[in-house]
Design an enzyme around this catalytic site. Structure first.
Site, mmCIF file in Angstrom:
data_model
loop_
_atom_site.group_PDB
_atom_site.id
_atom_site.type_symbol
_atom_site.label_atom_id
_atom_site.label_comp_id
_atom_site.label_asym_id
_atom_site.label_seq_id
_atom_site.Cartn_x
_atom_site.Cartn_y
_atom_site.Cartn_z
ATOM 1 N N ASP A 2 0.814 -1.216 0.000
ATOM 2 C CA ASP A 2 0.000 0.000 0.000
ATOM 3 C C ASP A 2 0.853 1.275 0.000
ATOM 4 O OD1 ASP A 2 -2.716 -1.047 0.043
ATOM 5 O OD2 ASP A 2 -2.156 -1.922 1.971
ATOM 6 N N TYR A 15 7.158 -9.894 6.555
ATOM 7 C CA TYR A 15 6.977 -8.459 6.718
ATOM 8 C C TYR A 15 7.651 -8.030 8.012
ATOM 9 C CZ TYR A 15 3.535 -7.805 2.988
ATOM 10 O OH TYR A 15 2.921 -7.710 1.773
#
Lengths: 244, 244
Positions: free
Chosen positions: A52, A110
């Site tokens: 994003d 992540y």
């Protein structure tokens, strides 16, 4: 010829990874450059997944096909010489025709960075500025509960649910280095905002608003409204993508 | 009332510290906010010195006077709530009328960060991306030659020389942490581009183009054309300013 690239980028200057008309995105920039290299014949790339707006990557992966065969090192240098300097191609390899950067993914890592020290304007786009103490042992307990196979419905927006919301977290850990906290989640797959929603809840646990055991209830309730806030994009990095 | 502030900033989005018409500068932003706090009566600030475009600061210092007496913590919070988030006031104290943020300086420390590992697009505005090995022991020898009182004419542009070019380097050191090299220079005063010109020469020593002993000749020659290139602004930080 099908190629796989490993690349890093500073997400703070982009409207996310995915192609969007009239927006500056990582995919737009890469496809522009690759199309030029491919004698102006349109190249489309497929990444391991989108990130994003404001989210960074140390080792994002994507595949694409070019009409000609290139020396891998020369191809790497050609792309880097044409791409903006906030994107960097670290490696280029050849892959088989049946390889797919997204569908062949076995695991992804992540990481999320939090500064618990004084506000630092120099790193504000790269490390979430929480600027207060957090209860690290309680957060570490919560991370243990996350490991394993769970239905993560409570960590996904209802409108983003298209499929089964069960995922496996292989390893969830926290590293503290002075005032920098790094949370790492290694898993088989992640849904949109899932990492940021998990980190948001970990922060609420770290500040004492919830106990680590609450995480078990929240997972069981399968309701987004029961879990915490969504952590800011700036602290999040796609750290690695693993294939076979 | 005369106040002294300690503040940090991300220099990458500014045309330097010093006030310039129609440019985004740190001084412009601070004076705008302080004037507002001073009931719109113009406030002028004096810093310990300017920093050039792209140069950062961890602990820059500046003084200014306000018509009224403020609670120090409230004043800090007022400025921070009005200033852009790439500048941050860390501390506010009261100072005597005869204190001057520039003329009262006893010593300053600059640091310069170099990445000798792979190019990292995420830190390109904050760490000089050299991306190759450097001969650290040879650079450390050169740093030793820098310590003491010397005429630094070879490290200042002729057009910037307005005064005696003799300065004292109290401590010059290098810290290596994996691929990050940090050079620190603590001295009684620095002229424009002096640190970046010294670092440029240290890099040439580190890459073997010059020997550490050459530094002695270069200092003796008092000629800017004899020393090396000027290192990029992005790696430079004003780290601290010391008074009595």
């Amino acid at each position: 010829m099908k190629y796989l690239i490993t690349f890093s980028y500073d997400g703070s200057k982009y409207s996310g990874y995915q192609k969007q008309p009239k927006k500056r995105t990582i995919q737009n920039e890469l496809e522009k450059v690759l199309t030029k290299i491919n004698s102006n014949k349109k190249v489309t790339i497929s990444a391991s997944g989108r990130t994003d707006a404001g989210v960074h990557a140390y080792n994002q992966k994507a595949h694409f096909s070019l009409d000609n065969e290139f020396d891998l090192d020369k191809l790497k240098h050609s792309i880097n010489s044409l791409i903006p300097d906030d994107i960097y191609i670290k490696n280029v390899t050849k892959v088989d025709d049946d390889f797919h950067a997204r569908f062949s993914v076995k695991a992804k890592e992540y990481i999320y960075k939090i500064n618990i020290g004084e506000y630092n304007p120099i790193e504000k786009d790269y490390i979430f500025q929480y600027n207060k103490e957090l209860d690290i042992p309680e957060m570490e307990k919560a991370l243990k509960y996350l490991e394993g196979t769970h239905d993560f419905k409570s960590f996904v927006k209802a409108k983003d649910i298209k499929e089964d919301t069960t995922r496996t977290i292989i390893k969830a850990k926290l590293i503290k280095d002075h005032n920098l906290i790094t949370i790492s989640l290694l898993g088989t797959g992640f849904m949109r905002y899932m990492v940021r929603n998990i980190v948001g809840m970990l922060i609420e646990i770290g500040e004492g608003k919830r106990k680590s055991e609450d995480l078990i209830d929240i997972l069981n309730q399968k309701d987004r409204t029961k879990a915490g806030m969504c952590a800011k994009a700036c602290g999040l990095y796609l750290n690695d993508v693993y294939y076979e």
